[in-house]
Design a protein around this motif. Structure first.
Motif, PDB file in Angstrom:
ATOM      1  N   THR A 154       9.410  50.612  -3.012  1.00  0.00           N
ATOM      2  CA  THR A 154       9.510  49.174  -3.259  1.00  0.00           C
ATOM      3  C   THR A 154      10.864  48.801  -3.832  1.00  0.00           C
ATOM      4  O   THR A 154      11.462  47.785  -3.434  1.00  0.00           O
ATOM      5  N   SER A 165      13.315  48.864  -1.067  1.00  0.00           N
ATOM      6  CA  SER A 165      13.107  47.701  -0.211  1.00  0.00           C
ATOM      7  C   SER A 165      13.729  46.454  -0.827  1.00  0.00           C
ATOM      8  O   SER A 165      14.350  45.638  -0.119  1.00  0.00           O
ATOM      9  N   TRP A 202      15.120  51.097   7.071  1.00  0.00           N
ATOM     10  CA  TRP A 202      15.637  49.787   6.672  1.00  0.00           C
ATOM     11  C   TRP A 202      16.820  49.379   7.548  1.00  0.00           C
ATOM     12  O   TRP A 202      16.944  48.206   7.914  1.00  0.00           O
ATOM     13  N   PHE A 216       9.546  49.996  11.229  1.00  0.00           N
ATOM     14  CA  PHE A 216       8.543  50.403  10.254  1.00  0.00           C
ATOM     15  C   PHE A 216       7.257  50.913  10.915  1.00  0.00           C
ATOM     16  O   PHE A 216       6.219  51.018  10.263  1.00  0.00           O
ATOM     17  N   THR A 228       7.373  51.657   3.796  1.00  0.00           N
ATOM     18  CA  THR A 228       8.669  50.983   3.641  1.00  0.00           C
ATOM     19  C   THR A 228       8.642  49.579   4.224  1.00  0.00           C
ATOM     20  O   THR A 228       9.520  48.759   3.915  1.00  0.00           O
ATOM     21  N   TYR A 231       9.198  45.929   2.710  1.00  0.00           N
ATOM     22  CA  TYR A 231      10.466  45.201   2.858  1.00  0.00           C
ATOM     23  C   TYR A 231      10.272  43.860   3.576  1.00  0.00           C
ATOM     24  O   TYR A 231      10.916  42.864   3.242  1.00  0.00           O
TER      25      TYR A 231
END
Length: 296
Positions: free
Chosen positions: A192, A195, A232, A237, A288, A291
């Motif tokens: 987190t 993200s 990212w 994802f 992830t 995000y």
């Protein structure tokens, strides 16, 4: 328990050949251990070269059975019925089998389950959750956190070392899962935090790859960044360790904290964030993907 000259159990099965179970199985086979495999979708077990594929959990029943499944109810369902492990152990004349639970489960529930299995069936349950992700499983460098009778854990530690770089015993069954809860606080918080950092960088027009190279060179570096950083950058994802499983783990953390008389503010915030992600229909994404909600 019969053991080979290398100290490895002579009769081993692995049930659950998913993203974690498959590489674990390959490492066990590469270590020279004859391995019986079972998976609900048989094709996934059949794809692992060198293993013997069983048609049912009963047929897979061995002195040591490793389960690599998402939660405790998945394991419980494998025990019962004509095709279950209990029937298979009885048919094979295995009087004191060892059942290893590699999934992340409730420490409270697994302790109760272990007591029931020992009392009613003579089955020793070892909780041995894993950390290191699919990459760690493939590379044979998982961290395995164990709980259960110490002498049994010591007997099967040579097996764990075929796919683990760290094996540690912490106490009675349930202790390993409590350590995994500690681990998952850090993992969820790191995912987190990264993200949030990537969202801030993207919103500021920065190059995410360059930002990550700076983070990786300093105190902000982590195994999460090493394994997951490209997600990212690519905004990809799909697959991986799902948000719904992360949420499951965070609920276990809340349960353990409450039993210990603790309030964990970070874990509470993480629980709320992942509840929102799953409620938004994104629970199938890698964790992830939190995000996406941060970016808005």
């Amino acid at each position: 328990m019969d053991v080979s000259s290398a100290g490895l159990p002579a009769s081993v099965a692995l049930l659950g050949t998913g993203p974690m179970g498959a590489p674990i199985a390959r490492n066990i086979i590469a270590g020279g251990v004859p391995l019986t495999l079972w998976n609900r979708t048989a094709g996934k077990a059949e794809a692992i070269a060198g293993g013997r594929v069983a048609a049912s959990p009963a047929e897979a029943a061995s002195e040591v059975v490793l389960t690599v499944l998402p939660d405790l109810p998945d394991v419980e369902r494998l025990l019962v019925g004509a095709e279950g492990l209990l029937a298979g152990w009885e048919a094979a004349g295995i009087g004191h089998p060892v059942l290893v639970i590699h999934g992340t489960v409730s420490p409270v529930a697994v302790a109760a389950f272990a007591a029931e299995c020992q009392r009613d069936h003579g089955v020793t349950v070892i909780d041995a959750p894993l950390s290191g992700g699919t990459i760690g499983a493939e590379e044979g460098r998982l961290s395995t956190m164990t709980g259960g009778p110490r002498h049994v854990v010591e007997q099967i530690t040579p097996l764990f070392r075929l796919y683990s770089s760290t094996v540690a015993w912490f106490g009675d069954t349930g202790a390993g899962s409590t350590v995994k809860a500690c681990n998952q606080i850090v993992v969820a918080a790191t995912v987190t935090a990264l993200s949030e950092a990537m969202a801030l960088a993207a919103a500021s027009g920065l190059d995410l790859e360059q930002v990550q190279s700076v983070l990786a060179g300093g105190l902000a570096n982590s195994e999460v960044l090493r394994q997951k950083g490209q997600r990212w950058i690519d905004a990809d994802f799909e697959g991986g360790g799902s948000a719904k499983n992360q949420l499951k783990d965070l609920r276990f953390i809340t349960e353990v904290a409450a039993s210990a008389g603790l309030t964990l503010p970070v874990a509470g915030s993480l629980l709320a964030a992942f509840q929102a992600m799953v409620a938004a229909g994104q629970g199938h994404l890698d964790h992830t993907g939190i995000y996406l909600g941060i970016r808005g």
